[in-house]
Scaffold this motif. Structure first.
Motif, PDB file in Angstrom:
ATOM      1  N   GLN A 168     -17.167   9.425  20.320  1.00  0.00           N
ATOM      2  CA  GLN A 168     -18.065   8.730  21.238  1.00  0.00           C
ATOM      3  C   GLN A 168     -17.283   7.944  22.288  1.00  0.00           C
ATOM      4  OE1 GLN A 168     -21.314   9.169  21.416  1.00  0.00           O
ATOM      5  NE2 GLN A 168     -21.447   7.823  23.181  1.00  0.00           N
ATOM      6  N   ILE A 169     -16.222   7.275  21.859  1.00  0.00           N
ATOM      7  CA  ILE A 169     -15.398   6.506  22.797  1.00  0.00           C
ATOM      8  C   ILE A 169     -14.793   7.422  23.849  1.00  0.00           C
ATOM      9  CG2 ILE A 169     -13.216   5.227  23.002  1.00  0.00           C
ATOM     10  CD1 ILE A 169     -14.013   3.825  20.354  1.00  0.00           C
ATOM     11  N   LEU A 170     -14.209   8.532  23.425  1.00  0.00           N
ATOM     12  CA  LEU A 170     -13.624   9.474  24.385  1.00  0.00           C
ATOM     13  C   LEU A 170     -14.684  10.025  25.330  1.00  0.00           C
ATOM     14  CD1 LEU A 170     -11.112  11.422  22.131  1.00  0.00           C
ATOM     15  CD2 LEU A 170     -10.572   9.894  24.030  1.00  0.00           C
ATOM     16  N   TRP A 171     -15.856  10.384  24.785  1.00  0.00           N
ATOM     17  CA  TRP A 171     -16.934  10.913  25.622  1.00  0.00           C
ATOM     18  C   TRP A 171     -17.320   9.885  26.691  1.00  0.00           C
ATOM     19  CZ3 TRP A 171     -21.705  11.033  27.764  1.00  0.00           C
ATOM     20  CH2 TRP A 171     -22.238  12.287  28.061  1.00  0.00           C
ATOM     21  N   GLU A 172     -17.478   8.636  26.270  1.00  0.00           N
ATOM     22  CA  GLU A 172     -17.878   7.589  27.213  1.00  0.00           C
ATOM     23  C   GLU A 172     -16.795   7.305  28.255  1.00  0.00           C
ATOM     24  OE1 GLU A 172     -19.407   4.107  25.215  1.00  0.00           O
ATOM     25  OE2 GLU A 172     -20.750   5.330  23.993  1.00  0.00           O
ATOM     26  N   LEU A 173     -15.522   7.336  27.855  1.00  0.00           N
ATOM     27  CA  LEU A 173     -14.434   7.130  28.815  1.00  0.00           C
ATOM     28  C   LEU A 173     -14.470   8.205  29.904  1.00  0.00           C
ATOM     29  CD1 LEU A 173     -11.419   6.213  26.508  1.00  0.00           C
ATOM     30  CD2 LEU A 173     -12.491   4.730  28.212  1.00  0.00           C
ATOM     31  N   ILE A 174     -14.645   9.437  29.485  1.00  0.00           N
ATOM     32  CA  ILE A 174     -14.703  10.543  30.451  1.00  0.00           C
ATOM     33  C   ILE A 174     -15.954  10.410  31.317  1.00  0.00           C
ATOM     34  CG2 ILE A 174     -14.832  13.044  30.728  1.00  0.00           C
ATOM     35  CD1 ILE A 174     -13.360  13.177  27.937  1.00  0.00           C
ATOM     36  N   ARG A 179     -17.627   7.774  32.173  1.00  0.00           N
ATOM     37  CA  ARG A 179     -17.461   6.695  33.162  1.00  0.00           C
ATOM     38  C   ARG A 179     -16.636   7.146  34.351  1.00  0.00           C
ATOM     39  NH1 ARG A 179     -16.269   1.434  29.392  1.00  0.00           N
ATOM     40  NH2 ARG A 179     -18.301   1.416  28.395  1.00  0.00           N
ATOM     41  N   ARG A 180     -15.583   7.896  34.087  1.00  0.00           N
ATOM     42  CA  ARG A 180     -14.753   8.387  35.198  1.00  0.00           C
ATOM     43  C   ARG A 180     -15.532   9.357  36.073  1.00  0.00           C
ATOM     44  NH1 ARG A 180      -8.605   8.544  33.894  1.00  0.00           N
ATOM     45  NH2 ARG A 180      -8.498   6.739  32.544  1.00  0.00           N
ATOM     46  N   VAL A 181     -16.300  10.204  35.442  1.00  0.00           N
ATOM     47  CA  VAL A 181     -17.115  11.160  36.196  1.00  0.00           C
ATOM     48  C   VAL A 181     -18.134  10.404  37.051  1.00  0.00           C
ATOM     49  CG1 VAL A 181     -18.856  12.986  35.969  1.00  0.00           C
ATOM     50  CG2 VAL A 181     -16.762  13.068  34.582  1.00  0.00           C
ATOM     51  N   ASP A 182     -18.764   9.388  36.479  1.00  0.00           N
ATOM     52  CA  ASP A 182     -19.775   8.611  37.191  1.00  0.00           C
ATOM     53  C   ASP A 182     -19.195   7.733  38.296  1.00  0.00           C
ATOM     54  OD1 ASP A 182     -21.692   9.716  35.577  1.00  0.00           O
ATOM     55  OD2 ASP A 182     -21.921   7.941  34.294  1.00  0.00           O
ATOM     56  N   THR A 218     -12.531  15.932  38.605  1.00  0.00           N
ATOM     57  CA  THR A 218     -13.107  16.626  39.761  1.00  0.00           C
ATOM     58  C   THR A 218     -13.845  17.895  39.326  1.00  0.00           C
ATOM     59  OG1 THR A 218     -11.373  15.767  41.198  1.00  0.00           O
ATOM     60  CG2 THR A 218     -12.580  17.686  41.997  1.00  0.00           C
ATOM     61  N   THR A 219     -13.240  18.638  38.403  1.00  0.00           N
ATOM     62  CA  THR A 219     -13.880  19.861  37.900  1.00  0.00           C
ATOM     63  C   THR A 219     -15.196  19.532  37.216  1.00  0.00           C
ATOM     64  OG1 THR A 219     -11.727  20.947  37.639  1.00  0.00           O
ATOM     65  CG2 THR A 219     -13.579  21.869  36.403  1.00  0.00           C
ATOM     66  N   ILE A 220     -15.199  18.480  36.407  1.00  0.00           N
ATOM     67  CA  ILE A 220     -16.437  18.081  35.719  1.00  0.00           C
ATOM     68  C   ILE A 220     -17.481  17.647  36.739  1.00  0.00           C
ATOM     69  CG2 ILE A 220     -17.488  16.417  34.136  1.00  0.00           C
ATOM     70  CD1 ILE A 220     -14.758  16.336  32.667  1.00  0.00           C
ATOM     71  N   GLN A 221     -17.074  16.863  37.743  1.00  0.00           N
ATOM     72  CA  GLN A 221     -18.016  16.379  38.755  1.00  0.00           C
ATOM     73  C   GLN A 221     -18.674  17.529  39.505  1.00  0.00           C
ATOM     74  OE1 GLN A 221     -15.254  13.835  40.821  1.00  0.00           O
ATOM     75  NE2 GLN A 221     -16.100  11.977  39.899  1.00  0.00           N
ATOM     76  N   ARG A 222     -17.951  18.592  39.729  1.00  0.00           N
ATOM     77  CA  ARG A 222     -18.482  19.742  40.468  1.00  0.00           C
ATOM     78  C   ARG A 222     -19.312  20.685  39.602  1.00  0.00           C
ATOM     79  NH1 ARG A 222     -13.098  21.252  43.986  1.00  0.00           N
ATOM     80  NH2 ARG A 222     -13.179  19.436  45.341  1.00  0.00           N
ATOM     81  N   SER A 223     -19.209  20.536  38.307  1.00  0.00           N
ATOM     82  CA  SER A 223     -19.880  21.454  37.390  1.00  0.00           C
ATOM     83  C   SER A 223     -21.373  21.157  37.305  1.00  0.00           C
ATOM     84  CB  SER A 223     -19.262  21.328  35.998  1.00  0.00           C
ATOM     85  OG  SER A 223     -20.008  22.084  35.067  1.00  0.00           O
ATOM     86  N   ALA A 256     -16.415  19.332  26.086  1.00  0.00           N
ATOM     87  CA  ALA A 256     -15.268  20.233  25.913  1.00  0.00           C
ATOM     88  C   ALA A 256     -13.949  19.462  26.067  1.00  0.00           C
ATOM     89  CB  ALA A 256     -15.341  21.371  26.930  1.00  0.00           C
ATOM     90  N   ILE A 257     -13.863  18.612  27.069  1.00  0.00           N
ATOM     91  CA  ILE A 257     -12.645  17.824  27.284  1.00  0.00           C
ATOM     92  C   ILE A 257     -12.470  16.826  26.138  1.00  0.00           C
ATOM     93  CG2 ILE A 257     -11.465  16.194  28.816  1.00  0.00           C
ATOM     94  CD1 ILE A 257     -11.700  19.127  29.846  1.00  0.00           C
ATOM     95  N   GLU A 258     -13.546  16.196  25.749  1.00  0.00           N
ATOM     96  CA  GLU A 258     -13.485  15.235  24.635  1.00  0.00           C
ATOM     97  C   GLU A 258     -13.007  15.940  23.369  1.00  0.00           C
ATOM     98  OE1 GLU A 258     -15.112  14.312  20.948  1.00  0.00           O
ATOM     99  OE2 GLU A 258     -16.563  15.245  22.284  1.00  0.00           O
TER     100      GLU A 258
END
Length: 182
Positions: A106-112, A114-117, A127-132, A141-143
């Motif tokens: 959960q912590i890793l998911w939330e860290l990622i 937040r960066r995406v947001d 950037t790849t996640i933001q464009r997806s 997947a990254i988490e």
């Protein structure tokens, strides 16, 4: 946040990190953190809703302080290497009722997330996640990949992991995302 509040927050984080270096996460209580921080339990709860939130804040603050301009994957590997003595105490003891694996996921998911947001960054993974069109699945997947790296450290121990090989793999993964971002 004022200077006094920031100092108290840092005091809590520092005491928690010290305790985590000494014993397992699930054996540390809010009362112990409060005593080690020279604060009351009610003061602790003014800064953090619970121990899991404190863990998240500690990981996030430490990653940002150590390598603020590095891509996510590089930050994560450097964090794991530098804080291995603490991270090994995140594994649950036999007496534990907490599911730290789920907490770390959960912590890793939330860290990622937040960066995406937070918007545009110079990080090919983010950037790849933001464009997806499938952001949540990409974050998962990254988490999962980051948890796999962490689990490798846990199973093999930090000294048994070939750091050059790990760094090369992270660079390779990063380059795959850079190709996707272009």
């Amino acid at each position: 946040m004022g200077k006094a509040q920031e100092r108290t927050r840092r005091q809590i984080l520092s005491a928690f990190l010290d305790l985590l270096g000494e014993k397992p996460y699930d054996m540390i209580s809010v009362s112990e953190i409060s005593v080690a921080s020279f604060i009351t339990r009610s003061t602790f709860y003014r800064y953090f809703p619970d121990k899991n939130s404190l863990l998240m804040a500690e990981i996030e603050d430490t990653v940002q302080r150590r390598t603020p301009d590095q891509p996510l994957l590089v930050q994560f590997v450097e964090y794991v290497e530098a804080y291995w003595p603490v991270l090994r105490n995140l594994m649950p003891t036999r007496q534990s009722r907490s599911d730290l694996h789920e907490i770390l996921n959960q912590i890793l998911w939330e860290l990622i997330q937040r960066r995406v947001d937070d918007g545009p960054q110079d990080d090919p993974v983010i950037t790849t996640i933001q464009r997806s069109p499938n952001k949540e699945i990409m974050i998962s997947a990254i988490e999962g990949m980051l948890m796999g790296i962490l689990e490798r450290y846990v199973v093999k121990g930090s000294s048994e992991v070939d750091h050059k090989q790990l760094e090369a793999a992270v660079r390779e993964i990063n380059s795959l995302f850079q190709l996707q971002s272009q």
